[in-house]
Structures are given as structure tokens and as C-alpha cells.
Design a protein around this motif. Structure first.
Motif, mmCIF file in Angstrom:
data_model
loop_
_atom_site.group_PDB
_atom_site.id
_atom_site.type_symbol
_atom_site.label_atom_id
_atom_site.label_comp_id
_atom_site.label_asym_id
_atom_site.label_seq_id
_atom_site.Cartn_x
_atom_site.Cartn_y
_atom_site.Cartn_z
ATOM 1 N N UNK A 1 -19.894 -14.203 -11.180
ATOM 2 C CA UNK A 1 -18.572 -13.879 -10.642
ATOM 3 C C UNK A 1 -18.570 -14.189 -9.146
ATOM 4 N N UNK A 2 -17.533 -14.775 -8.659
ATOM 5 C CA UNK A 2 -17.430 -15.120 -7.250
ATOM 6 C C UNK A 2 -16.172 -14.527 -6.648
ATOM 7 N N UNK A 3 -16.201 -14.441 -5.333
ATOM 8 C CA UNK A 3 -14.995 -14.014 -4.648
ATOM 9 C C UNK A 3 -14.000 -15.159 -4.669
ATOM 10 N N UNK A 37 -19.984 -4.579 6.035
ATOM 11 C CA UNK A 37 -19.890 -4.921 4.609
ATOM 12 C C UNK A 37 -19.541 -6.398 4.415
ATOM 13 N N UNK A 38 -20.138 -7.245 5.256
ATOM 14 C CA UNK A 38 -19.983 -8.689 5.118
ATOM 15 C C UNK A 38 -21.379 -9.308 5.099
ATOM 16 N N UNK A 39 -21.438 -10.608 4.850
ATOM 17 C CA UNK A 39 -22.720 -11.301 4.903
ATOM 18 C C UNK A 39 -23.026 -11.701 6.338
ATOM 19 N N UNK A 40 -24.284 -12.008 6.585
ATOM 20 C CA UNK A 40 -24.676 -12.449 7.916
ATOM 21 C C UNK A 40 -23.995 -13.767 8.280
ATOM 22 N N UNK A 41 -23.827 -14.656 7.299
ATOM 23 C CA UNK A 41 -23.157 -15.928 7.568
ATOM 24 C C UNK A 41 -21.711 -15.712 8.000
ATOM 25 N N UNK A 134 -29.291 -21.903 12.095
ATOM 26 C CA UNK A 134 -29.400 -20.889 11.050
ATOM 27 C C UNK A 134 -28.784 -21.387 9.739
ATOM 28 N N UNK A 135 -29.531 -21.219 8.661
ATOM 29 C CA UNK A 135 -29.120 -21.694 7.334
ATOM 30 C C UNK A 135 -28.958 -20.499 6.398
ATOM 31 N N UNK A 136 -27.898 -20.538 5.573
ATOM 32 C CA UNK A 136 -27.580 -19.429 4.669
ATOM 33 C C UNK A 136 -27.332 -19.942 3.264
ATOM 34 N N UNK A 137 -27.487 -19.050 2.284
ATOM 35 C CA UNK A 137 -27.224 -19.418 0.888
ATOM 36 C C UNK A 137 -25.766 -19.150 0.531
ATOM 37 N N UNK A 138 -25.426 -19.316 -0.748
ATOM 38 C CA UNK A 138 -24.034 -19.186 -1.183
ATOM 39 C C UNK A 138 -23.489 -17.785 -0.966
ATOM 40 N N UNK A 139 -24.369 -16.779 -0.954
ATOM 41 C CA UNK A 139 -23.940 -15.397 -0.713
ATOM 42 C C UNK A 139 -23.848 -15.070 0.771
ATOM 43 N N UNK A 140 -24.245 -16.022 1.622
ATOM 44 C CA UNK A 140 -24.206 -15.784 3.059
ATOM 45 C C UNK A 140 -25.450 -15.107 3.599
ATOM 46 N N UNK A 141 -26.516 -15.046 2.777
ATOM 47 C CA UNK A 141 -27.778 -14.457 3.228
ATOM 48 C C UNK A 141 -28.642 -15.529 3.885
ATOM 49 N N UNK A 142 -29.392 -15.131 4.906
ATOM 50 C CA UNK A 142 -30.213 -16.079 5.653
ATOM 51 C C UNK A 142 -31.301 -16.682 4.767
ATOM 52 N N UNK A 175 -17.795 -16.431 0.534
ATOM 53 C CA UNK A 175 -19.149 -16.425 -0.021
ATOM 54 C C UNK A 175 -19.110 -15.929 -1.461
ATOM 55 N N UNK A 176 -20.163 -16.237 -2.190
ATOM 56 C CA UNK A 176 -20.291 -15.769 -3.569
ATOM 57 C C UNK A 176 -21.009 -14.425 -3.591
ATOM 58 N N UNK A 177 -20.900 -13.738 -4.710
ATOM 59 C CA UNK A 177 -21.593 -12.463 -4.842
ATOM 60 C C UNK A 177 -23.104 -12.688 -4.818
ATOM 61 N N UNK A 178 -23.806 -11.784 -4.191
ATOM 62 C CA UNK A 178 -25.259 -11.866 -4.110
ATOM 63 C C UNK A 178 -25.875 -11.620 -5.489
#
Length: 356
Positions: A1-3, A37-41, A134-142, A175-178
């Protein structure tokens, strides 16, 4: 599921993000993002056009730029462990499914599908401008970060900022859900096959193929395979290992990673300093920050290889996620494996059997 493709209406605006950060100037980015309550990205994206530039996230582009920057600090982390190495990026090996940087100081395994968002960040601090890629994944995590140092090539940085810059410089990011950590998967009906095939391994990389074929995963297999392949240790064993290694001249390999990148330190550790729940290695060119309170399971593992047994100590969190792994260095002329094997054999095992 994605936002949805557009930012959630409950997400703070870029203006709100920047205001909150201004009110909390000493808080780390990851902690700020958690508070909002957001991602780092998404936190970093709010500064596009204000010291931050969104750039092409593909490893070929990022590593191409990193190799021009001179001496930098490489950082790879997960929620429980941070691995920081000083060195020069070089010897890049691209690949569709896996790429590598192979140097004595900076040693990376890169998984390109998880390199989704990237930013070049210039942040004013009390000691001057701090520059990072800085590089992040689809969920916005480093996934991976590169921090410039005093001797880094600023002209190369400026060139990369132009060459990698994307047209989209929006201050909001979807971003997508983690994805949660994968829980342990084991199948006791295939235990005989697991043990038989484990004993036949000639390379540690064969392990993941074996568990995948048997529809298990790393921790699930460890929980059922039994000795001599796997021995449960107390969570306190990890701190004991670090202290014993620091007290010796032994060289170890510390693997720290996430879905998109694994960073490897090869060498000794010297200076340990605990701060609250964190145990820290604070050496001039290598820092490790480890949350001891996140360690729920520890395993001493032995895998056969053509060069003798590969022995590791591996720590997992309560959800079954891998925090980090430690091996003995086995390089020619620098073989710490016998001493490492003796150290691991001396670690006290758990009396209670971990449930499968």
C-alpha cells in the motif's frame, strides 16, 4: 500500500517543517522527522532551493560523483546501528541488481532498486558549511550518506551539483509506506535438507540462496539448524565482543546495513565509549554507534567456505531485523580468523532454547 501521489493533507507543509527545525536546531534530522511524523527525506526536501538540491539518485551517478570528492566520510545506518568510515571512494563496480565500492577504507555493497531519492545538502553550522550527499529509499529512509571533510574537493562538489541536478526541485515529497522487518521464517520439515546443504557450502554467499530455496530466511534458519552451525548467545555478548576486540590487536569486519546499502569496516577497534543506551567506537577514521537496548537475539554462526569456516556474531532486533554482523578479517598477511574463532568459542551460550 502506498500513499497518494500528492502529499497527505495531514503532512506538515515545507514552511512548517522549516519552522519546527529552526525551533529545534540541535535535534538530529532523524529525530526531527520522527517528531513531525514524516520521513527524513521529506524533511530534507523541504529545503530544496534553500541550500538543498535534489539530484539523480542512481548509484552510477552518485558513486561517479563521490569518486571525485577526495577524502570524505561515508555513513550507512539502520535504526539501531550507524557505521561511519573516513576514506576515498574508488573502484566502483556497477550492476543492475548489486553494485560495489571496493577500497580498504570504504567498502560498500549497493542495491540500486532502493536508491530512490537523493539530495546534495549544504547546511550552515557553528563550524561552517557542512556539505553532504544523501540517498533515501522509497519510504524516505536514509540508505547512504557522504559527508565532505576539510580536505574534500569543493570544485568537484560544485560540478556534481550541476551535473546531477534534477528539474524537479519541489519542497514536498511523496513516499511509500515503510516495509516492516521480515519476521523469522523457518520450516522444520526441511531441517534435514537445511543441515545437509549448509554443510556443503563453499562460500558464504550461498547461504541466502539456500534459505530462499527452502522458503526460510536468515533468522528462521538460525533458530532451527542447531550446532555446530548456529549457537544462541545472550544479548550482552555483543558488548563483550566489542570490549574483547578493543583490548586486543585483532582485526574484524563489521557489516552494517539496510535494504539499500551495506557498509563494511575492516580493521581493529580501539576506543569504546558508552553513552546511555549507545555503545560507540570512536576511532579517528571509524565510528560505530550501536543501540545495545535494541538487541533482542544474538547468534554465533559458522558457515563452511573453501578458505575454512566463516565465523560470525550477528545481532537482531525484536522484530527479527538484522542489526549488524561481525567476522574476523581473513586477508593475506592479516588473518585474524583463528583469534576471532577462539574469542567466539569462549562466549557463553544461552541455556534456554529460542523458540522456532
Amino acid at each position: 500500500m502506498t500513499q497518494s501521489d500528492s502529499p497527505s493533507p495531514v503532512s506538515p507543509s515545507p514552511d512548517h517543517i522549516r519552522a519546527f527545525r529552526a525551533e529545534n536546531p540541535n535535534m538530529r534530522e532523524r529525530d526531527l522527522a520522527d517528531k513531525l511524523a514524516i520521513s527524513e527525506a521529506q524533511l530534507i526536501a523541504a529545503y530544496c532551493g534553500e541550500g538543498t538540491t535534489r539530484v539523480d539518485a542512481h548509484p552510477d551517478k552518485i558513486m561517479g560523483a563521490a569518486q571525485t570528492l577526495g577524502e570524505v566520510m561515508a555513513l550507512t545506518r539502520n535504526a539501531s546501528c550507524v557505521n561511519e568510515k573516513v576514506g576515498v571512494y574508488d573502484n566502483y563496480h556497477p550492476g543492475a541488481h548489486a553494485s560495489m565500492i571496493l577500497t580498504e577504507d570504504i567498502d560498500l555493497r549497493i542495491f540500486p532498486s532502493h536508491w530512490q531519492h537523493a539530495y546534495m545538502v549544504e547546511k550552515e553550522t557553528d563550524t561552517g558549511t557542512r556539505r553532504s550527499l544523501q540517498v533515501f529509499d522509497a519510504a524516505g529512509d536514509a540508505v547512504h550518506k557522504v559527508f565532505l571533510r576539510d580536505g574534500s574537493d569543493l570544485a568537484a562538489w560544485d560540478r556534481a551539483k550541476v551535473e546531477l541536478r534534477l528539474e524537479d526541485q519541489a519542497q514536498s515529497l511523496s513516499v511509500k509506506d515503510r516495509k516492516p522487518d521480515e519476521t523469522p521464517k523457518a520450516d522444520t520439515t526441511k531441517l534435514d535438507i537445511l543441515r545437509k546443504e549448509w554443510a556443503r557450502m563453499t562460500d558464504t554467499h550461498q547461504f541466502m540462496r539456500l534459505t530462499s530455496k527452502l522458503k526460510m530466511n536468515r533468522l528462521g534458519a538460525y533458530r532451527i539448524v542447531g550446532e555446530p552451525f548456529a549457537r544462541a548467545l545472550a544479548p550482552a555478548a555483543v558488548d563483550q565482543v566489542l570490549h574483547q576486540v578493543a583490548a586486543s590487536e585483532m582485526e574484524i569486519m563489521v557489516f552494517t546495513g539496510n535494504r539499500g546499502c551495506i557498509q563494511i569496516h575492516s580493521g581493529p577497534i580501539e576506543t569504546l565509549k558508552s553513552m546511555g543506551p549507545w555503545q560507540n567506537v570512536l576511532d579517528p577514521r571509524f565510528n560505530l554507534h550501536l543501540r545495545l537496548d535494541h538487541i533482542a537475539e544474538v547468534w554465533a554462526i559458522e558457515k563452511p567456505t573453501q578458505r575454512g569456516p566463516a565465523i560470525s556474531v550477528e545481532a537482531f532486533n525484536a522484530d527479527g531485523g538484522l542489526i549488524f554482523q561481525v567476522f574476523g578479517v581473513g586477508k593475506e598477511g592479516r588473518d585474524s580468523r583463528p583469534a576471532w574463532g577462539k574469542l567466539v568459542a569462549g562466549l557463553e551460550g544461552l541455556d534456554a532454547k529460542v523458540p522456532a
